[in-house]
Design a protein around this motif. Structure first.
Motif, PDB file in Angstrom:
ATOM      1  N   PHE A   1      -2.442  19.367 -38.368  1.00  0.00           N
ATOM      2  CA  PHE A   1      -3.659  19.663 -39.133  1.00  0.00           C
ATOM      3  C   PHE A   1      -4.386  20.825 -38.470  1.00  0.00           C
ATOM      4  N   GLU A   2      -4.859  21.729 -39.301  1.00  0.00           N
ATOM      5  CA  GLU A   2      -5.696  22.829 -38.782  1.00  0.00           C
ATOM      6  C   GLU A   2      -7.092  22.270 -38.513  1.00  0.00           C
ATOM      7  N   ALA A   3      -7.836  22.962 -37.627  1.00  0.00           N
ATOM      8  CA  ALA A   3      -9.215  22.531 -37.376  1.00  0.00           C
ATOM      9  C   ALA A   3      -9.976  22.550 -38.698  1.00  0.00           C
ATOM     10  N   GLY A   4     -10.676  21.495 -38.991  1.00  0.00           N
ATOM     11  CA  GLY A   4     -11.461  21.431 -40.228  1.00  0.00           C
ATOM     12  C   GLY A   4     -10.726  20.727 -41.361  1.00  0.00           C
ATOM     13  N   GLN A   5      -9.433  20.579 -41.226  1.00  0.00           N
ATOM     14  CA  GLN A   5      -8.655  19.924 -42.296  1.00  0.00           C
ATOM     15  C   GLN A   5      -8.845  18.406 -42.209  1.00  0.00           C
ATOM     16  N   TYR A   6      -8.895  17.760 -43.372  1.00  0.00           N
ATOM     17  CA  TYR A   6      -9.106  16.304 -43.383  1.00  0.00           C
ATOM     18  C   TYR A   6      -7.794  15.537 -43.316  1.00  0.00           C
ATOM     19  N   LEU A   7      -7.760  14.498 -42.507  1.00  0.00           N
ATOM     20  CA  LEU A   7      -6.594  13.608 -42.465  1.00  0.00           C
ATOM     21  C   LEU A   7      -6.700  12.633 -43.627  1.00  0.00           C
TER      22      LEU A   7
ATOM     23  N   ARG B   1      -1.045  13.113 -31.136  1.00  0.00           N
ATOM     24  CA  ARG B   1      -0.210  13.584 -30.012  1.00  0.00           C
ATOM     25  C   ARG B   1      -0.962  14.639 -29.228  1.00  0.00           C
ATOM     26  N   GLU B   2      -1.727  15.431 -29.933  1.00  0.00           N
ATOM     27  CA  GLU B   2      -2.461  16.518 -29.303  1.00  0.00           C
ATOM     28  C   GLU B   2      -3.598  16.906 -30.225  1.00  0.00           C
ATOM     29  N   GLY B   3      -4.769  17.203 -29.669  1.00  0.00           N
ATOM     30  CA  GLY B   3      -5.892  17.622 -30.502  1.00  0.00           C
ATOM     31  C   GLY B   3      -7.001  16.588 -30.528  1.00  0.00           C
ATOM     32  N   ARG B   4      -7.924  16.789 -31.444  1.00  0.00           N
ATOM     33  CA  ARG B   4      -9.059  15.878 -31.520  1.00  0.00           C
ATOM     34  C   ARG B   4      -9.464  15.664 -32.973  1.00  0.00           C
ATOM     35  N   VAL B   5      -9.769  14.417 -33.304  1.00  0.00           N
ATOM     36  CA  VAL B   5     -10.133  14.076 -34.683  1.00  0.00           C
ATOM     37  C   VAL B   5     -11.540  13.490 -34.685  1.00  0.00           C
ATOM     38  N   ALA B   6     -12.375  13.970 -35.618  1.00  0.00           N
ATOM     39  CA  ALA B   6     -13.743  13.451 -35.723  1.00  0.00           C
ATOM     40  C   ALA B   6     -13.833  12.526 -36.928  1.00  0.00           C
ATOM     41  N   LEU B   7     -14.527  11.405 -36.736  1.00  0.00           N
ATOM     42  CA  LEU B   7     -14.748  10.473 -37.849  1.00  0.00           C
ATOM     43  C   LEU B   7     -16.174  10.668 -38.344  1.00  0.00           C
TER      44      LEU B   7
ATOM     45  N   MET C   1     -12.841   3.780 -44.910  1.00  0.00           N
ATOM     46  CA  MET C   1     -14.293   3.582 -44.929  1.00  0.00           C
ATOM     47  C   MET C   1     -15.043   4.814 -44.420  1.00  0.00           C
ATOM     48  N   PHE C   2     -14.324   5.841 -44.002  1.00  0.00           N
ATOM     49  CA  PHE C   2     -14.965   7.063 -43.483  1.00  0.00           C
ATOM     50  C   PHE C   2     -14.004   8.226 -43.644  1.00  0.00           C
ATOM     51  N   ASP C   3     -14.502   9.423 -43.346  1.00  0.00           N
ATOM     52  CA  ASP C   3     -13.644  10.607 -43.378  1.00  0.00           C
ATOM     53  C   ASP C   3     -13.076  10.851 -41.982  1.00  0.00           C
ATOM     54  N   ALA C   4     -11.849  11.341 -41.918  1.00  0.00           N
ATOM     55  CA  ALA C   4     -11.278  11.755 -40.629  1.00  0.00           C
ATOM     56  C   ALA C   4     -10.908  13.227 -40.741  1.00  0.00           C
ATOM     57  N   ARG C   5     -11.439  14.026 -39.817  1.00  0.00           N
ATOM     58  CA  ARG C   5     -11.296  15.485 -39.896  1.00  0.00           C
ATOM     59  C   ARG C   5     -10.779  15.999 -38.557  1.00  0.00           C
ATOM     60  N   ALA C   6      -9.809  16.907 -38.600  1.00  0.00           N
ATOM     61  CA  ALA C   6      -9.322  17.500 -37.348  1.00  0.00           C
ATOM     62  C   ALA C   6     -10.434  18.388 -36.791  1.00  0.00           C
ATOM     63  N   ALA C   7     -10.882  18.085 -35.563  1.00  0.00           N
ATOM     64  CA  ALA C   7     -11.948  18.888 -34.950  1.00  0.00           C
ATOM     65  C   ALA C   7     -11.347  20.066 -34.201  1.00  0.00           C
ATOM     66  N   SER C   8     -10.062  20.010 -33.943  1.00  0.00           N
ATOM     67  CA  SER C   8      -9.329  21.131 -33.344  1.00  0.00           C
ATOM     68  C   SER C   8      -7.912  21.044 -33.923  1.00  0.00           C
ATOM     69  N   PRO C   9      -7.082  22.076 -33.734  1.00  0.00           N
ATOM     70  CA  PRO C   9      -5.713  21.965 -34.252  1.00  0.00           C
ATOM     71  C   PRO C   9      -5.076  20.691 -33.692  1.00  0.00           C
ATOM     72  N   THR C  10      -4.515  19.887 -34.559  1.00  0.00           N
ATOM     73  CA  THR C  10      -4.067  18.554 -34.147  1.00  0.00           C
ATOM     74  C   THR C  10      -2.625  18.278 -34.572  1.00  0.00           C
ATOM     75  N   HIS C  11      -1.850  17.790 -33.608  1.00  0.00           N
ATOM     76  CA  HIS C  11      -0.508  17.290 -33.914  1.00  0.00           C
ATOM     77  C   HIS C  11      -0.583  15.779 -33.903  1.00  0.00           C
ATOM     78  N   ALA C  12       0.014  15.152 -34.920  1.00  0.00           N
ATOM     79  CA  ALA C  12      -0.064  13.693 -34.978  1.00  0.00           C
ATOM     80  C   ALA C  12       1.229  13.127 -35.552  1.00  0.00           C
ATOM     81  N   LEU C  13       1.415  11.836 -35.317  1.00  0.00           N
ATOM     82  CA  LEU C  13       2.470  11.130 -36.036  1.00  0.00           C
ATOM     83  C   LEU C  13       1.777  10.372 -37.150  1.00  0.00           C
ATOM     84  N   GLY C  14       2.213  10.608 -38.378  1.00  0.00           N
ATOM     85  CA  GLY C  14       1.658   9.870 -39.508  1.00  0.00           C
ATOM     86  C   GLY C  14       2.557   8.664 -39.743  1.00  0.00           C
ATOM     87  N   ILE C  15       1.965   7.498 -39.928  1.00  0.00           N
ATOM     88  CA  ILE C  15       2.787   6.297 -40.157  1.00  0.00           C
ATOM     89  C   ILE C  15       2.472   5.729 -41.531  1.00  0.00           C
ATOM     90  N   ASP C  16       3.516   5.604 -42.328  1.00  0.00           N
ATOM     91  CA  ASP C  16       3.376   5.068 -43.681  1.00  0.00           C
ATOM     92  C   ASP C  16       2.970   3.597 -43.555  1.00  0.00           C
TER      93      ASP C  16
END
Ligand SMILES: Cc1cc2nc3c(=O)[nH]c(=O)nc-3n(C[C@H](O)[C@H](O)[C@H](O)COP(=O)(O)OP(=O)(O)OC[C@H]3O[C@@H](n4cnc5c(N)ncnc54)[C@H](O)[C@@H]3O)c2cc1C
Lengths: 275, 152
Positions: free
Chosen positions: B34-40, B54-60, B93-108
Motif C-alpha cells: 500500500f502506498e502512503a495514504g492508501q486505505y486497507l 511486514r513493513e510500514g505503519r498503518v493508522a486506524l 468498525m473503522f478505517d485503516a490507512r497506510a501511514a507510510s509505504p506498507t508491505h503486508a500479508l493479506g489473509i482471506d
C-alpha cells in the motif's frame, strides 16, 4: 546529599532567573540562589518550592542550569502550582532540598526510559546524563507518551534526541488528527517494539500511576525482572523530611525512600489508592 | 523469492508455527503493498480480508460527521490489522490507512474461518494466537480512555 532536619525545614531564598513557556499550562523556571551556590543534586531528586504567601509543594528537578541554578517544570493544577507557574523573572521563591532518592546509575546496561506526560520532567536529567556519557551504556530507548501532539513537553529537545543515531526515541500520543505521522496509542505498547536485552536492562519509569501500572506489566511481559524496574512515585507530600506522614505508602514514606523506588520493593503496594 | 509460508513464519505473530499449519494459512494469504495514504479498508465494508504488517505503519481512523478523522491507533511491523473478521457480522468498525509505504500479508478471512471450522485443533491454535493480541488492545484502549495526562 544529606540534609540535616533542622536546615531541611528552612527554605533558602532563590530568584526566578528565567521562565520558559513549555505548554499553555506548564512552564520551566530557572531558579538561581540569591546568595552562594546551590547544593548538588542527583537526577530524580526534587525540591520543595515555596510560593510566598500561598504554600509549598514538591517539584522535581528537571535540569541543572548552566549557571548553577535549578530547572523546575511546573504544571498549573491548583493554588500553589499556579502561583509558581505564574512567577515573573526576578520574583523570589523559597527552596528546600534537594530531597529524595535519585535514578540508578545503570552503567553497562541497556536503559529504557518510559515517560508519560509531565513524567518526562524528572527523567530529563537522567536522560541528559546517559546521553552525555553515551559510551558507558548499552542500547538506549526513550519511550514517551502524551495526550496530543500539541501537548508535547520539551518538544525541541525530543527532536534533538531523535536526530541522534545512538538512541531509539519513540513518541506516541493518545489521539491525533491525520496530520500527525507518528505513533498513536499508549506508551506501554511501544515496549514490545523497542530493542533491548531484558536481562541486562534497567527501566526508568515516570508518569501518572495508572500509566506506570500498565508499563510495569508490559515490561514484565517483555521479560524485564521487577528488580530492574524503577518508578518515580510522585504522591502528594508536605514536609519532605519523614515527619508528617502525608506521603506514607504502606510502610514507606515516599519523601524518605522515594520518590524513585525499585519496583520489586513496592510491587505489593502498587495498586493501593492514595489516602 | 520467498514463499508465502516462509514469509508468514518470519512474523513474530506466527513464530513457532509448524509447517503444516503455515501451509494452511499461506493457502489463504497474499502479498500486498500500500502506498502512503492508501486505505486497507473502510468502516462498514465487509471484513473479508485482514492484514499482518511486514513493513510500514498503518493508522486506524474514525470519522465523526462534520469533523476531521481522529487517529486512535497506529500499528507497525509484525502487528495484526483488524479483528472484526473474527466475529459476526464481519464488518469493519473503522478505517485503516497506510501511514507510510506498507508491505503486508493479506489473509482471506472467510478462507481462514473455514479452515478453522474444518479443523478445530487448528482453529483453537489460531484463537490462542489472536485472542491475546485483542485482549491486550482492549487493555490499552482502557488506558487511553482514562485520559491520564489531563490536568490534575
Ligand atoms: C516527588 C514529587 C515530584 C513532583 N514533581 C512535579 C513536577 O516536576 N512538576 C509538577 O508540576 N508537579 C510535580 N509534582 C506534583 C505537585 O507537587 C502537585 O501538583 C502539587 O502538590 C499541587 O499543589 P497545588 O496547591 O497546586 O494543587 P492542589 O490544590 O494541592 O491540587 C490540585 C489537584 O491536583 C491533584 N494533585 C495534587 N498533587 C498531586 C500529585 N502529587 N499527584 C497527582 N495529583 C495531584 C489534587 O488531587 C487536586 O485534584 C510532584 C509531586 C511529588 C510528590
Amino acid at each position: 546529599m544529606a540534609v540535616s532536619r533542622q536546615n531541611a525545614l528552612v527554605p533558602a531564598l532563590y530568584r526566578v532567573g528565567e521562565v520558559y513557556r513549555e505548554l499553555p499550562d506548564t512552564v520551566t523556571l530557572r531558579l538561581v540562589p540569591e546568595s552562594g551556590r546551590r547544593p548538588p543534586c542527583a537526577p530524580g531528586q526534587f525540591n520543595m518550592l515555596y510560593a510566598f504567601g500561598v504554600g509549598e509543594i514538591a517539584i522535581s528537578i528537571s535540569g541543572e542550569a548552566a549557571d548553577e541554578g535549578f530547572l523546575h517544570t511546573v504544571r498549573e493544577v491548583g493554588a500553589v502550582s499556579t502561583a509558581l507557574a505564574r512567577l515573573a523573572v526576578g520574583a523570589s521563591v523559597g527552596v528546600r532540598g534537594p530531597y529524595g532518592t535519585g535514578w540508578p546509575a545503570a552503567q553497562g546496561a541497556d536503559v529504557i526510559f518510559v515517560a508519560g506526560g509531565l513524567g518526562l520532567a524528572p527523567l530529563r536529567p537522567a536522560i541528559r546524563r546517559v546521553l552525555a556519557e553515551r559510551r558507558h551504556y548499552g542500547r538506549v530507548a526513550i519511550l514517551f507518551g502524551t495526550r496530543h501532539p500539541a501537548e508535547m513537553l520539551y518538544r525541541q529537545e525530543l527532536e534533538q534526541w531523535r536526530r541522534r543515531l545512538d538512541v531509539d526515541v519513540s513518541v506516541t500520543v493518545d489521539h491525533a488528527d491525520t496530520l500527525w505521522h507518528g505513533n498513536v496509542g499508549v506508551v506501554p505498547a511501544l515496549i514490545p517494539r523497542a530493542t533491548f536485552d531484558p536481562n541486562n536492562s534497567v527501566a526508568l519509569v515516570c508518569g501518572p500511576e495508572v500509566m506506570m501500572r500498565f508499563t510495569v506489566s508490559a515490561l514484565r511481559e517483555a521479560g524485564v525482572p521487577d528488580e530492574r524496574v524503577y518508578l518515580s512515585m510522585e504522591r502528594n507530600m508536605k514536609c519532605a523530611t519523614g515527619l508528617c506522614g502525608h506521603c506514607q505508602f504502606g510502610p514507606e514514606f515516599i519523601c524518605m525512600t522515594g520518590p524513585v523506588m525499585r519496583f520489586d520493593r513496592i510491587a505489593s503496594l502498587f495498586s493501593t489508592r492514595e489516602a | 523469492m520467498k514463499s508465502l509460508d516462509s514469509l508468514l513464519r518470519e512474523l513474530p505473530f506466527f513464530a513457532g508455527l509448524d509447517e503444516e499449519h503455515a501451509r494452511l494459512i499461506a493457502g489463504c494469504a497474499r502479498n500486498c503493498r500500500f502506498e502512503a495514504g492508501q486505505y486497507l479498508f473502510h468502516e462498514g465494508d465487509p471484513a473479508d480480508e485482514f492484514f499482518l504488517i511486514r513493513e510500514g505503519r498503518v493508522a486506524l481512523d474514525v470519522v465523526a460527521p462534520g469533523q476531521d478523522p481522529i487517529v486512535f491507533s497506529t500499528l507497525g511491523e509484525g502487528e495484526v490489522v483488524g479483528a472484526s473478521w473474527l466475529v459476526p457480522p464481519y464488518r469493519w468498525m473503522f478505517d485503516a490507512r497506510a501511514a507510510s509505504p506498507t508491505h503486508a500479508l493479506g489473509i482471506d478471512a472467510a478462507c481462514l474461518r473455514r479452515k478453522c471450522e474444518e479443523d478445530h485443533d487448528f482453529g483453537y491454535l489460531m484463537m490462542k494466537r489472536f485472542l491475546p493480541v485483542f485482549v491486550k488492545r482492549l487493555h490499552a484502549t482502557r488506558l487511553q480512555m482514562f485520559d491520564v495526562y489531563r490536568r490534575g
